[in-house]
Design an enzyme around this catalytic site. Structure first.
Site, short mmCIF file in Angstrom:
data_model
loop_
_atom_site.label_atom_id
_atom_site.label_comp_id
_atom_site.label_asym_id
_atom_site.label_seq_id
_atom_site.Cartn_x
_atom_site.Cartn_y
_atom_site.Cartn_z
CG ASP A 122 4.75 6.14 -3.24
OD1 ASP A 122 5.07 6.07 -2.05
OD2 ASP A 122 4.78 5.16 -4.01
CG ASP B 261 8.77 4.47 0.34
OD1 ASP B 261 8.30 3.49 0.95
OD2 ASP B 261 8.22 4.98 -0.66
#
Length: 158
Positions: A110, A128
């Site tokens: 991330d 995402d």
């Protein structure tokens, strides 16, 4: 399926760029409300199951593969509506982007960090965004007209 492969490739390229240019744990301020970070998430959204002891890696990988395969079969059979087709492609590309990370390093990379006045949204990534955007497309398609009889895609054609 080519579009899903393109999304998967784009996601993996951006994650590779972050991993090779920003040391893990580092923060690069971009604006007053946005940072680039390099963190690993062994769990799911919002780090759900991150402290589960390791079994979640395999469970989340299996879910991503099974859902992607089911959506690919539905696309191959033909979908009614362009929004639904686009949503399925985005879900496949996003899910497999995060699956690739779990298989390769055991956690998801991330790097997008939104924050405001000391409050941070959990870091997330391009995969995402594909998943959330695809969910929004599915909602939009479900709210659209029911008389859309155009069949999109049949064995890979649109």
């Amino acid at each position: 399926m080519g579009a899903a492969a393109l999304l998967l490739s784009l996601d993996q390229f951006v994650k590779w760029t972050i991993a090779t240019s920003l040391p893990r744990g580092e923060v690069m301020a971009i604006t007053a409300w946005f940072n680039l970070v390099h963190v690993l998430n062994p769990g799911a959204s919002f780090s759900f199951l991150a402290e589960a002891g390791g079994w979640q890696r395999h469970a989340l990988t299996a879910v991503g593969v099974v859902v992607s395969a089911a959506l690919a079969v539905l696309l191959w059979r033909g979908i009614r509506g362009r929004l639904v087709s686009a949503a399925y492609v985005g879900l496949i590309g996003g899910a497999l982007g995060n699956v690739a990370d779990r298989l390769r390093i055991g956690a998801v990379v991330d790097y997008l960090d939104l924050h405001w006045r000391g409050m941070h949204w959990p870091a997330f990534n391009l995969a995402d965004i594909f998943i959330v955007g695809s969910a929004a497309l599915l909602i939009a398609a479900s709210l659209g007209s029911r008389d859309d009889s155009r069949e999109v895609g049949r064995r890979g054609t649109t």
